[in-house]
Design a protein around this motif. Sequence first.
Motif, PDB file in Angstrom:
ATOM      1  N   VAL A 129       0.838  -1.200   0.000  1.00  0.00           N
ATOM      2  CA  VAL A 129       0.000   0.000   0.000  1.00  0.00           C
ATOM      3  C   VAL A 129       0.871   1.248   0.000  1.00  0.00           C
ATOM      4  O   VAL A 129       0.589   2.217  -0.689  1.00  0.00           O
ATOM      5  CB  VAL A 129      -0.956  -0.006   1.211  1.00  0.00           C
ATOM      6  N   GLU A 130       1.951   1.216   0.784  1.00  0.00           N
ATOM      7  CA  GLU A 130       2.810   2.380   0.874  1.00  0.00           C
ATOM      8  C   GLU A 130       3.600   2.627  -0.401  1.00  0.00           C
ATOM      9  O   GLU A 130       4.063   3.724  -0.637  1.00  0.00           O
ATOM     10  CB  GLU A 130       3.769   2.230   2.057  1.00  0.00           C
ATOM     11  N   GLN A 131       3.757   1.631  -1.243  1.00  0.00           N
ATOM     12  CA  GLN A 131       4.579   1.785  -2.427  1.00  0.00           C
ATOM     13  C   GLN A 131       3.873   2.542  -3.539  1.00  0.00           C
ATOM     14  O   GLN A 131       4.509   3.249  -4.292  1.00  0.00           O
ATOM     15  CB  GLN A 131       4.994   0.417  -2.963  1.00  0.00           C
ATOM     16  N   GLU A 132       2.614   2.375  -3.697  1.00  0.00           N
ATOM     17  CA  GLU A 132       1.933   2.908  -4.862  1.00  0.00           C
ATOM     18  C   GLU A 132       0.907   3.972  -4.473  1.00  0.00           C
ATOM     19  O   GLU A 132      -0.013   3.698  -3.718  1.00  0.00           O
ATOM     20  CB  GLU A 132       1.233   1.785  -5.621  1.00  0.00           C
ATOM     21  N   VAL A 133       1.077   5.166  -5.036  1.00  0.00           N
ATOM     22  CA  VAL A 133       0.092   6.207  -4.794  1.00  0.00           C
ATOM     23  C   VAL A 133      -1.144   5.952  -5.641  1.00  0.00           C
ATOM     24  O   VAL A 133      -1.082   5.321  -6.688  1.00  0.00           O
ATOM     25  CB  VAL A 133       0.645   7.620  -5.103  1.00  0.00           C
ATOM     26  N   LYS A 134      -2.260   6.433  -5.134  1.00  0.00           N
ATOM     27  CA  LYS A 134      -3.509   6.362  -5.875  1.00  0.00           C
ATOM     28  C   LYS A 134      -3.807   7.779  -6.368  1.00  0.00           C
ATOM     29  O   LYS A 134      -3.304   8.757  -5.822  1.00  0.00           O
ATOM     30  CB  LYS A 134      -4.641   5.888  -4.971  1.00  0.00           C
ATOM     31  N   PHE A 135      -4.649   7.872  -7.371  1.00  0.00           N
ATOM     32  CA  PHE A 135      -5.048   9.169  -7.892  1.00  0.00           C
ATOM     33  C   PHE A 135      -6.539   9.348  -7.643  1.00  0.00           C
ATOM     34  O   PHE A 135      -7.337   8.472  -7.987  1.00  0.00           O
ATOM     35  CB  PHE A 135      -4.746   9.274  -9.393  1.00  0.00           C
ATOM     36  N   SER A 136      -6.904  10.480  -7.049  1.00  0.00           N
ATOM     37  CA  SER A 136      -8.314  10.762  -6.832  1.00  0.00           C
ATOM     38  C   SER A 136      -8.997  11.001  -8.173  1.00  0.00           C
ATOM     39  O   SER A 136      -8.342  11.205  -9.203  1.00  0.00           O
ATOM     40  CB  SER A 136      -8.477  12.002  -5.947  1.00  0.00           C
ATOM     41  N   GLN A 178       9.300   9.989   1.005  1.00  0.00           N
ATOM     42  CA  GLN A 178      10.118  10.965   1.716  1.00  0.00           C
ATOM     43  C   GLN A 178       9.247  11.860   2.581  1.00  0.00           C
ATOM     44  O   GLN A 178       9.596  12.179   3.720  1.00  0.00           O
ATOM     45  CB  GLN A 178      10.924  11.803   0.729  1.00  0.00           C
ATOM     46  N   ALA A 179       8.105  12.284   2.046  1.00  0.00           N
ATOM     47  CA  ALA A 179       7.182  13.119   2.816  1.00  0.00           C
ATOM     48  C   ALA A 179       6.681  12.358   4.039  1.00  0.00           C
ATOM     49  O   ALA A 179       6.568  12.923   5.135  1.00  0.00           O
ATOM     50  CB  ALA A 179       6.013  13.557   1.933  1.00  0.00           C
ATOM     51  N   ARG A 180       6.403  11.080   3.869  1.00  0.00           N
ATOM     52  CA  ARG A 180       5.914  10.251   4.977  1.00  0.00           C
ATOM     53  C   ARG A 180       6.954  10.174   6.085  1.00  0.00           C
ATOM     54  O   ARG A 180       6.623  10.252   7.269  1.00  0.00           O
ATOM     55  CB  ARG A 180       5.556   8.862   4.468  1.00  0.00           C
ATOM     56  N   THR A 181       8.237  10.005   5.720  1.00  0.00           N
ATOM     57  CA  THR A 181       9.283   9.909   6.742  1.00  0.00           C
ATOM     58  C   THR A 181       9.435  11.207   7.522  1.00  0.00           C
ATOM     59  O   THR A 181       9.866  11.183   8.662  1.00  0.00           O
ATOM     60  CB  THR A 181      10.648   9.515   6.132  1.00  0.00           C
ATOM     61  N   VAL A 241      -0.490  15.906  -2.571  1.00  0.00           N
ATOM     62  CA  VAL A 241      -0.696  14.520  -2.149  1.00  0.00           C
ATOM     63  C   VAL A 241      -1.115  14.479  -0.686  1.00  0.00           C
ATOM     64  O   VAL A 241      -0.483  15.097   0.166  1.00  0.00           O
ATOM     65  CB  VAL A 241       0.600  13.695  -2.326  1.00  0.00           C
ATOM     66  N   ASN A 242      -2.194  13.749  -0.412  1.00  0.00           N
ATOM     67  CA  ASN A 242      -2.563  13.421   0.955  1.00  0.00           C
ATOM     68  C   ASN A 242      -1.720  12.204   1.324  1.00  0.00           C
ATOM     69  O   ASN A 242      -1.987  11.098   0.858  1.00  0.00           O
ATOM     70  CB  ASN A 242      -4.059  13.110   1.056  1.00  0.00           C
ATOM     71  N   VAL A 243      -0.703  12.436   2.128  1.00  0.00           N
ATOM     72  CA  VAL A 243       0.289  11.394   2.419  1.00  0.00           C
ATOM     73  C   VAL A 243      -0.321  10.267   3.237  1.00  0.00           C
ATOM     74  O   VAL A 243      -0.061   9.092   2.975  1.00  0.00           O
ATOM     75  CB  VAL A 243       1.527  11.996   3.121  1.00  0.00           C
ATOM     76  N   LYS A 244      -1.157  10.597   4.196  1.00  0.00           N
ATOM     77  CA  LYS A 244      -1.762   9.577   5.045  1.00  0.00           C
ATOM     78  C   LYS A 244      -2.554   8.569   4.211  1.00  0.00           C
ATOM     79  O   LYS A 244      -2.465   7.360   4.424  1.00  0.00           O
ATOM     80  CB  LYS A 244      -2.679  10.229   6.077  1.00  0.00           C
ATOM     81  N   GLY A 277       4.249  20.700   3.740  1.00  0.00           N
ATOM     82  CA  GLY A 277       5.592  20.327   3.343  1.00  0.00           C
ATOM     83  C   GLY A 277       5.681  20.166   1.846  1.00  0.00           C
ATOM     84  O   GLY A 277       4.673  20.038   1.156  1.00  0.00           O
ATOM     85  N   ALA A 278       6.902  20.208   1.336  1.00  0.00           N
ATOM     86  CA  ALA A 278       7.133  20.046  -0.101  1.00  0.00           C
ATOM     87  C   ALA A 278       8.335  19.139  -0.313  1.00  0.00           C
ATOM     88  O   ALA A 278       9.277  19.135   0.464  1.00  0.00           O
ATOM     89  CB  ALA A 278       7.374  21.406  -0.751  1.00  0.00           C
ATOM     90  N   VAL A 279       8.246  18.361  -1.401  1.00  0.00           N
ATOM     91  CA  VAL A 279       9.335  17.466  -1.787  1.00  0.00           C
ATOM     92  C   VAL A 279       9.596  17.710  -3.268  1.00  0.00           C
ATOM     93  O   VAL A 279       8.664  17.755  -4.076  1.00  0.00           O
ATOM     94  CB  VAL A 279       8.954  15.981  -1.580  1.00  0.00           C
ATOM     95  N   ILE A 280      10.866  17.869  -3.634  1.00  0.00           N
ATOM     96  CA  ILE A 280      11.243  18.039  -5.024  1.00  0.00           C
ATOM     97  C   ILE A 280      12.023  16.797  -5.435  1.00  0.00           C
ATOM     98  O   ILE A 280      13.034  16.460  -4.816  1.00  0.00           O
ATOM     99  CB  ILE A 280      12.084  19.313  -5.222  1.00  0.00           C
ATOM    100  N   VAL A 281      11.514  16.081  -6.455  1.00  0.00           N
ATOM    101  CA  VAL A 281      12.181  14.864  -6.910  1.00  0.00           C
ATOM    102  C   VAL A 281      12.577  14.999  -8.357  1.00  0.00           C
ATOM    103  O   VAL A 281      12.058  15.742  -9.111  1.00  0.00           O
ATOM    104  CB  VAL A 281      11.302  13.606  -6.717  1.00  0.00           C
TER     105      VAL A 281
END
Length: 129
Positions: A45-52, A80-83, A100-103, A125-129
């Motif tokens: 579940v944590e590996q793959e994001v879903k899209f609303s 990274q955001a989750r950590t 992204v809703n990280v939860k 928060g923000a993450v740049i990848v």
Amino acid sequence: MRSFDVDFLSMGQAANLYFQNVKPEKTTEPNKEVVSFQDVLNAKVEQEVKFSKHANQRLENRNIELSEDQLERLNQGVGQARTKQIQESLVMMDNLAFIVNVKNNTVVTAMEQGESGQVFTNIDGAVIV
């Protein structure tokens, strides 16, 4: 009632052992790591994001298609955001921006970076990848 110290038994095998009063041999392999179903599920579940639905509409309306590499990078950014215990994150990648809703591991909306006027609200928060 007698308990058995084995990994898996069929109902027939268990009944035979119980009635014969025989202790089964251990069949575990040395150094074999036992992983629970919950651990496997959480990792998946944590590996793959879903899209609303909204995010999917935004991507479709803007003709944005994500490559496998981009999806992997987006997942890494969310990880990274989750950590960092971010709840609502801006993830910026290439010329794209995702809220992204990280939860819930869900992309809420997606846009090209210049589209929003560079103002993002309701994030912590923000993450740049």
